[in-house]
Design a protein around this motif. Sequence first.
Motif, PDB file in Angstrom:
ATOM      1  N   VAL A   1       0.843  -1.202   0.000  1.00 14.28           N
ATOM      2  CA  VAL A   1       0.000   0.000   0.000  1.00 14.28           C
ATOM      3  C   VAL A   1       0.877   1.251   0.000  1.00 14.28           C
ATOM      4  CG1 VAL A   1      -1.678   1.336   1.346  1.00 14.28           C
ATOM      5  CG2 VAL A   1      -1.978  -1.136   1.070  1.00 14.28           C
ATOM      6  N   GLY A   2       1.931   1.227   0.798  1.00 20.28           N
ATOM      7  CA  GLY A   2       2.845   2.366   0.840  1.00 20.28           C
ATOM      8  C   GLY A   2       3.519   2.612  -0.499  1.00 20.28           C
ATOM      9  N   GLU A   3       3.956   1.527  -1.136  1.00 24.10           N
ATOM     10  CA  GLU A   3       4.584   1.663  -2.453  1.00 24.10           C
ATOM     11  C   GLU A   3       3.592   2.202  -3.481  1.00 24.10           C
ATOM     12  OE1 GLU A   3       6.979  -1.541  -4.078  1.00 24.10           O
ATOM     13  OE2 GLU A   3       7.275  -2.283  -2.030  1.00 24.10           O
ATOM     14  N   PHE A   4       2.337   1.711  -3.402  1.00 25.58           N
ATOM     15  CA  PHE A   4       1.324   2.188  -4.338  1.00 25.58           C
ATOM     16  C   PHE A   4       1.052   3.668  -4.111  1.00 25.58           C
ATOM     17  CE2 PHE A   4      -3.163   2.909  -5.515  1.00 25.58           C
ATOM     18  CZ  PHE A   4      -3.053   2.644  -6.862  1.00 25.58           C
ATOM     19  N   ARG A   5       0.945   4.081  -2.849  1.00 21.23           N
ATOM     20  CA  ARG A   5       0.706   5.492  -2.533  1.00 21.23           C
ATOM     21  C   ARG A   5       1.856   6.352  -3.071  1.00 21.23           C
ATOM     22  NH1 ARG A   5       0.069   5.812   3.274  1.00 21.23           N
ATOM     23  NH2 ARG A   5      -1.903   4.804   2.864  1.00 21.23           N
ATOM     24  N   GLU A   6       3.085   5.876  -2.915  1.00 21.39           N
ATOM     25  CA  GLU A   6       4.247   6.613  -3.428  1.00 21.39           C
ATOM     26  C   GLU A   6       4.205   6.697  -4.955  1.00 21.39           C
ATOM     27  OE1 GLU A   6       9.057   6.010  -3.727  1.00 21.39           O
ATOM     28  OE2 GLU A   6       7.995   5.121  -2.034  1.00 21.39           O
ATOM     29  N   PHE A   7       3.825   5.588  -5.596  1.00 16.45           N
ATOM     30  CA  PHE A   7       3.739   5.547  -7.054  1.00 16.45           C
ATOM     31  C   PHE A   7       2.701   6.538  -7.565  1.00 16.45           C
ATOM     32  CE2 PHE A   7       1.444   3.731 -10.726  1.00 16.45           C
ATOM     33  CZ  PHE A   7       2.453   3.778 -11.666  1.00 16.45           C
ATOM     34  N   ILE A   8       1.529   6.551  -6.935  1.00 15.49           N
ATOM     35  CA  ILE A   8       0.442   7.437  -7.360  1.00 15.49           C
ATOM     36  C   ILE A   8       0.792   8.897  -7.139  1.00 15.49           C
ATOM     37  CG2 ILE A   8      -1.889   8.175  -6.655  1.00 15.49           C
ATOM     38  CD1 ILE A   8      -1.856   5.880  -8.632  1.00 15.49           C
ATOM     39  N   SER A   9       1.522   9.194  -6.082  1.00 15.53           N
ATOM     40  CA  SER A   9       1.796  10.596  -5.755  1.00 15.53           C
ATOM     41  C   SER A   9       2.929  11.199  -6.580  1.00 15.53           C
ATOM     42  CB  SER A   9       2.113  10.732  -4.262  1.00 15.53           C
ATOM     43  OG  SER A   9       3.313  10.047  -3.949  1.00 15.53           O
ATOM     44  N   ARG A  10       3.603  10.399  -7.363  1.00 16.85           N
ATOM     45  CA  ARG A  10       4.662  10.935  -8.229  1.00 16.85           C
ATOM     46  C   ARG A  10       4.059  11.828  -9.301  1.00 16.85           C
ATOM     47  NH1 ARG A  10       7.872   5.460  -9.452  1.00 16.85           N
ATOM     48  NH2 ARG A  10       8.737   5.157  -7.390  1.00 16.85           N
ATOM     49  N   GLY A  11       4.814  12.819  -9.702  1.00 17.63           N
ATOM     50  CA  GLY A  11       4.348  13.745 -10.732  1.00 17.63           C
ATOM     51  C   GLY A  11       4.144  13.084 -12.074  1.00 17.63           C
TER      52      GLY A  11
ATOM     53  N   VAL B   1       2.972  10.174 -12.864  1.00 13.90           N
ATOM     54  CA  VAL B   1       1.683   9.499 -12.978  1.00 13.90           C
ATOM     55  C   VAL B   1       0.586  10.528 -13.225  1.00 13.90           C
ATOM     56  CG1 VAL B   1       0.001   8.081 -11.746  1.00 13.90           C
ATOM     57  CG2 VAL B   1       2.422   7.573 -11.547  1.00 13.90           C
ATOM     58  N   VAL B   2       0.638  11.631 -12.529  1.00 15.81           N
ATOM     59  CA  VAL B   2      -0.352  12.688 -12.720  1.00 15.81           C
ATOM     60  C   VAL B   2      -0.231  13.253 -14.138  1.00 15.81           C
ATOM     61  CG1 VAL B   2      -1.119  14.956 -11.924  1.00 15.81           C
ATOM     62  CG2 VAL B   2      -0.426  13.227 -10.267  1.00 15.81           C
ATOM     63  N   ASP B   3       0.993  13.488 -14.594  1.00 15.33           N
ATOM     64  CA  ASP B   3       1.200  13.981 -15.963  1.00 15.33           C
ATOM     65  C   ASP B   3       0.631  13.000 -16.986  1.00 15.33           C
ATOM     66  OD1 ASP B   3       2.471  16.168 -14.927  1.00 15.33           O
ATOM     67  OD2 ASP B   3       4.501  15.436 -15.335  1.00 15.33           O
ATOM     68  N   MET B   4       0.863  11.707 -16.741  1.00 16.27           N
ATOM     69  CA  MET B   4       0.358  10.693 -17.657  1.00 16.27           C
ATOM     70  C   MET B   4      -1.167  10.709 -17.670  1.00 16.27           C
ATOM     71  SD  MET B   4       1.081   6.598 -17.757  1.00 16.27           S
ATOM     72  CE  MET B   4       0.219   6.277 -16.241  1.00 16.27           C
ATOM     73  N   ALA B   5      -1.788  10.830 -16.503  1.00 19.84           N
ATOM     74  CA  ALA B   5      -3.250  10.863 -16.429  1.00 19.84           C
ATOM     75  C   ALA B   5      -3.796  12.072 -17.183  1.00 19.84           C
ATOM     76  CB  ALA B   5      -3.704  10.895 -14.972  1.00 19.84           C
ATOM     77  N   VAL B   6      -3.167  13.217 -17.002  1.00 16.65           N
ATOM     78  CA  VAL B   6      -3.601  14.419 -17.722  1.00 16.65           C
ATOM     79  C   VAL B   6      -3.451  14.200 -19.226  1.00 16.65           C
ATOM     80  CG1 VAL B   6      -3.037  16.847 -18.165  1.00 16.65           C
ATOM     81  CG2 VAL B   6      -3.172  16.006 -15.819  1.00 16.65           C
ATOM     82  N   GLY B   7      -2.343  13.591 -19.633  1.00 15.87           N
ATOM     83  CA  GLY B   7      -2.129  13.315 -21.055  1.00 15.87           C
ATOM     84  C   GLY B   7      -3.193  12.399 -21.631  1.00 15.87           C
ATOM     85  N   ILE B   8      -3.598  11.397 -20.864  1.00 19.46           N
ATOM     86  CA  ILE B   8      -4.630  10.469 -21.343  1.00 19.46           C
ATOM     87  C   ILE B   8      -5.967  11.183 -21.472  1.00 19.46           C
ATOM     88  CG2 ILE B   8      -5.984   8.432 -20.682  1.00 19.46           C
ATOM     89  CD1 ILE B   8      -3.338   7.295 -19.540  1.00 19.46           C
ATOM     90  N   ILE B   9      -6.296  12.027 -20.496  1.00 21.33           N
ATOM     91  CA  ILE B   9      -7.566  12.757 -20.540  1.00 21.33           C
ATOM     92  C   ILE B   9      -7.588  13.726 -21.722  1.00 21.33           C
ATOM     93  CG2 ILE B   9      -8.977  14.463 -19.319  1.00 21.33           C
ATOM     94  CD1 ILE B   9      -8.021  13.039 -16.712  1.00 21.33           C
ATOM     95  N   VAL B  10      -6.496  14.463 -21.893  1.00 18.95           N
ATOM     96  CA  VAL B  10      -6.419  15.401 -23.025  1.00 18.95           C
ATOM     97  C   VAL B  10      -6.435  14.626 -24.343  1.00 18.95           C
ATOM     98  CG1 VAL B  10      -4.930  17.083 -24.168  1.00 18.95           C
ATOM     99  CG2 VAL B  10      -5.310  17.226 -21.719  1.00 18.95           C
ATOM    100  N   GLY B  11      -5.758  13.482 -24.365  1.00 15.22           N
ATOM    101  CA  GLY B  11      -5.754  12.652 -25.568  1.00 15.22           C
ATOM    102  C   GLY B  11      -7.147  12.162 -25.930  1.00 15.22           C
ATOM    103  N   SER B  12      -7.937  11.794 -24.913  1.00 17.71           N
ATOM    104  CA  SER B  12      -9.313  11.363 -25.172  1.00 17.71           C
ATOM    105  C   SER B  12     -10.137  12.506 -25.758  1.00 17.71           C
ATOM    106  CB  SER B  12      -9.969  10.876 -23.880  1.00 17.71           C
ATOM    107  OG  SER B  12      -9.298   9.747 -23.393  1.00 17.71           O
ATOM    108  N   ALA B  13      -9.980  13.690 -25.188  1.00 20.87           N
ATOM    109  CA  ALA B  13     -10.704  14.846 -25.719  1.00 20.87           C
ATOM    110  C   ALA B  13     -10.230  15.158 -27.140  1.00 20.87           C
ATOM    111  CB  ALA B  13     -10.511  16.054 -24.811  1.00 20.87           C
ATOM    112  N   PHE B  14      -8.926  15.052 -27.368  1.00 19.77           N
ATOM    113  CA  PHE B  14      -8.369  15.323 -28.688  1.00 19.77           C
ATOM    114  C   PHE B  14      -8.882  14.315 -29.709  1.00 19.77           C
ATOM    115  CE2 PHE B  14      -4.903  14.873 -31.814  1.00 19.77           C
ATOM    116  CZ  PHE B  14      -4.944  16.154 -32.337  1.00 19.77           C
TER     117      PHE B  14
END
Length: 153
Positions: free
Chosen positions: A18-28, A30-43
């Motif tokens: 759980v700690g490793e997953f929390r660390e993985f999710i909180s990295r920048g 992952v957030v950048d990738m999520a934003v890219g996927i959302i923008v890609g879907s809209a695009f």
Amino acid sequence: MAIQVDVKDTATRAKGLVGEFREFISRGNVVDMAVGIIVGSAFTSIVNSLVKDVITPFIAWIIGDTDFTSMSLVLVDAVGDKPGIAIAYGNFIQQVVNFLIIAFVVFLMVKVMNTFRRKKEAQPAPEPAPPEPAPELLVLQEIRDLLKKENDK
């Protein structure tokens, strides 16, 4: 043969996971990738509209048909309840056209972004301000100026 399970060890591993997953999710990243996927879907919806509403009618105007998906090569005609056999190459052509258009639009976007980046990099960096002279140097310059003034009289 009995299998012993150490409950404490399992809890520690679960907490570590759980700690490793929390660390993985909180990295920048992952957030950048999520934003890219959302923008890609809209695009994707924008590009699909471009293909369907702008490019495909233009191609249809040139070749006379808007729907490539209906194109097929019939190998065996349908007889009664038995379906026919056909190679539906039209859908493949439509997907290739869509891919090429999407790839071209993405290429143009990257080209524009690279142009802006090059212009930004090409701008000369502002020259740094000269360093402030040491107080001793200022005093020496004042003495020099006073002596020069005395000699000019």
